[in-house]
Design a protein around this motif. Structure first.
Motif, PDB file in Angstrom:
ATOM      1  N   MET A 244       0.858  -1.173   0.000  1.00  0.00           N
ATOM      2  CA  MET A 244       0.000   0.000   0.000  1.00  0.00           C
ATOM      3  C   MET A 244       0.893   1.222   0.000  1.00  0.00           C
ATOM      4  O   MET A 244       2.042   1.161   0.435  1.00  0.00           O
ATOM      5  CB  MET A 244      -0.907   0.026   1.239  1.00  0.00           C
ATOM      6  N   ARG A 245       0.356   2.307  -0.479  1.00  0.00           N
ATOM      7  CA  ARG A 245       1.064   3.559  -0.301  1.00  0.00           C
ATOM      8  C   ARG A 245       0.725   4.043   1.103  1.00  0.00           C
ATOM      9  O   ARG A 245      -0.435   4.022   1.499  1.00  0.00           O
ATOM     10  CB  ARG A 245       0.655   4.577  -1.347  1.00  0.00           C
ATOM     11  N   SER A 246       1.741   4.452   1.871  1.00  0.00           N
ATOM     12  CA  SER A 246       1.519   4.760   3.272  1.00  0.00           C
ATOM     13  C   SER A 246       0.495   5.854   3.476  1.00  0.00           C
ATOM     14  O   SER A 246      -0.189   5.895   4.489  1.00  0.00           O
ATOM     15  CB  SER A 246       2.837   5.148   3.953  1.00  0.00           C
ATOM     16  N   ARG A 247       0.345   6.723   2.489  1.00  0.00           N
ATOM     17  CA  ARG A 247      -0.620   7.805   2.631  1.00  0.00           C
ATOM     18  C   ARG A 247      -2.053   7.334   2.447  1.00  0.00           C
ATOM     19  O   ARG A 247      -3.000   8.083   2.647  1.00  0.00           O
ATOM     20  CB  ARG A 247      -0.299   8.918   1.615  1.00  0.00           C
ATOM     21  N   GLY A 248      -2.187   6.084   2.081  1.00  0.00           N
ATOM     22  CA  GLY A 248      -3.530   5.535   1.901  1.00  0.00           C
ATOM     23  C   GLY A 248      -3.725   5.072   0.481  1.00  0.00           C
ATOM     24  O   GLY A 248      -2.821   5.025  -0.318  1.00  0.00           O
ATOM     25  N   GLY A 249      -4.958   4.698   0.177  1.00  0.00           N
ATOM     26  CA  GLY A 249      -5.235   4.228  -1.157  1.00  0.00           C
ATOM     27  C   GLY A 249      -5.433   2.720  -1.175  1.00  0.00           C
ATOM     28  O   GLY A 249      -5.480   2.059  -0.145  1.00  0.00           O
ATOM     29  N   ILE A 250      -5.524   2.208  -2.362  1.00  0.00           N
ATOM     30  CA  ILE A 250      -5.855   0.811  -2.545  1.00  0.00           C
ATOM     31  C   ILE A 250      -4.709  -0.084  -2.094  1.00  0.00           C
ATOM     32  O   ILE A 250      -3.549   0.161  -2.397  1.00  0.00           O
ATOM     33  CB  ILE A 250      -6.191   0.545  -4.023  1.00  0.00           C
ATOM     34  N   ARG A 251      -5.073  -1.109  -1.334  1.00  0.00           N
ATOM     35  CA  ARG A 251      -4.097  -2.130  -0.982  1.00  0.00           C
ATOM     36  C   ARG A 251      -4.092  -3.213  -2.056  1.00  0.00           C
ATOM     37  O   ARG A 251      -5.115  -3.482  -2.671  1.00  0.00           O
ATOM     38  CB  ARG A 251      -4.456  -2.798   0.356  1.00  0.00           C
ATOM     39  N   GLN A 252      -2.960  -3.841  -2.235  1.00  0.00           N
ATOM     40  CA  GLN A 252      -2.854  -4.985  -3.132  1.00  0.00           C
ATOM     41  C   GLN A 252      -2.494  -6.213  -2.304  1.00  0.00           C
ATOM     42  O   GLN A 252      -1.715  -6.121  -1.366  1.00  0.00           O
ATOM     43  CB  GLN A 252      -1.761  -4.771  -4.179  1.00  0.00           C
ATOM     44  N   TYR A 253      -3.047  -7.360  -2.682  1.00  0.00           N
ATOM     45  CA  TYR A 253      -2.752  -8.603  -1.985  1.00  0.00           C
ATOM     46  C   TYR A 253      -2.453  -9.701  -2.991  1.00  0.00           C
ATOM     47  O   TYR A 253      -3.088  -9.785  -4.040  1.00  0.00           O
ATOM     48  CB  TYR A 253      -3.929  -9.038  -1.109  1.00  0.00           C
ATOM     49  N   ALA A 254      -1.513 -10.555  -2.644  1.00  0.00           N
ATOM     50  CA  ALA A 254      -1.251 -11.733  -3.466  1.00  0.00           C
ATOM     51  C   ALA A 254      -2.433 -12.685  -3.343  1.00  0.00           C
ATOM     52  O   ALA A 254      -3.076 -12.765  -2.289  1.00  0.00           O
ATOM     53  CB  ALA A 254       0.034 -12.412  -3.011  1.00  0.00           C
ATOM     54  N   ASP A 255      -2.715 -13.427  -4.391  1.00  0.00           N
ATOM     55  CA  ASP A 255      -3.878 -14.320  -4.393  1.00  0.00           C
ATOM     56  C   ASP A 255      -3.916 -15.292  -3.214  1.00  0.00           C
ATOM     57  O   ASP A 255      -4.989 -15.509  -2.633  1.00  0.00           O
ATOM     58  CB  ASP A 255      -3.940 -15.103  -5.710  1.00  0.00           C
ATOM     59  N   PRO A 256      -2.783 -15.887  -2.807  1.00  0.00           N
ATOM     60  CA  PRO A 256      -2.858 -16.874  -1.704  1.00  0.00           C
ATOM     61  C   PRO A 256      -3.299 -16.285  -0.360  1.00  0.00           C
ATOM     62  O   PRO A 256      -3.686 -17.043   0.545  1.00  0.00           O
ATOM     63  CB  PRO A 256      -1.425 -17.405  -1.610  1.00  0.00           C
ATOM     64  N   VAL A 257      -3.227 -14.946  -0.207  1.00  0.00           N
ATOM     65  CA  VAL A 257      -3.551 -14.351   1.092  1.00  0.00           C
ATOM     66  C   VAL A 257      -4.813 -13.509   1.055  1.00  0.00           C
ATOM     67  O   VAL A 257      -5.247 -13.005   2.105  1.00  0.00           O
ATOM     68  CB  VAL A 257      -2.376 -13.517   1.639  1.00  0.00           C
ATOM     69  N   LYS A 258      -5.402 -13.328  -0.103  1.00  0.00           N
ATOM     70  CA  LYS A 258      -6.613 -12.517  -0.211  1.00  0.00           C
ATOM     71  C   LYS A 258      -7.712 -13.083   0.674  1.00  0.00           C
ATOM     72  O   LYS A 258      -7.964 -14.281   0.698  1.00  0.00           O
ATOM     73  CB  LYS A 258      -7.089 -12.472  -1.663  1.00  0.00           C
TER      74      LYS A 258
END
Length: 125
Positions: free
Chosen positions: A51-65
């Motif tokens: 994630m960008r520390s200021r906020g915004g969309i998080r991204q996750y790898a498929d195995p941990v979603k």
């Protein structure tokens, strides 16, 4: 110079939870992208979330979603990785990392130029 320190790893049974913390030495972390990575024995380091520390969309790898959640505290000095429903395949050394970023984030390790020392997560019965 930004320094990162991880904490919160340990031994947990399958199905259990852990919360990892990544504390930054720079206040605030607004203009950095922060990523969580893990490396299992004999395997390459892989991006878990970012994630960008200021906020915004998080991204996750498929195995941990659906199981892992990345967040930050209001003072913006610490980023967390809440890990639920842990599985044995989640075992590894977990690292947080950062690089200057205006928007978005990356789960590619080579994009990051600041790394913490890592914290061990072991999921085993």
């Amino acid at each position: 110079q930004l320094q990162l320190v991880e904490s919160g790893g340990g031994l947990v049974q399958p199905g259990g939870s852990l919360r990892l913390s990544c504390a930054g030495s720079v206040v605030p972390l607004d203009y950095y992208a922060i990523g969580w990575f893990r490396q299992a024995p004999g395997k390459e380091r892989e991006g878990v979330s970012c994630m960008r520390s200021r906020g915004g969309i998080r991204q996750y790898a498929d195995p941990v979603k659906g199981r892992f959640t990345m967040s930050r505290e209001n003072a913006k000095t610490t980023v967390y990785l809440q890990m639920n429903s842990l599985r044995p395949e989640d075992t590894g050394i977990y690292y947080c990392a950062a690089y200057p970023r205006v928007s978005g984030c990356s789960r590619v390790p080579d994009d990051y130029d600041r790394w913490g020392q890592g914290t061990q997560v072991t999921v085993s019965s």
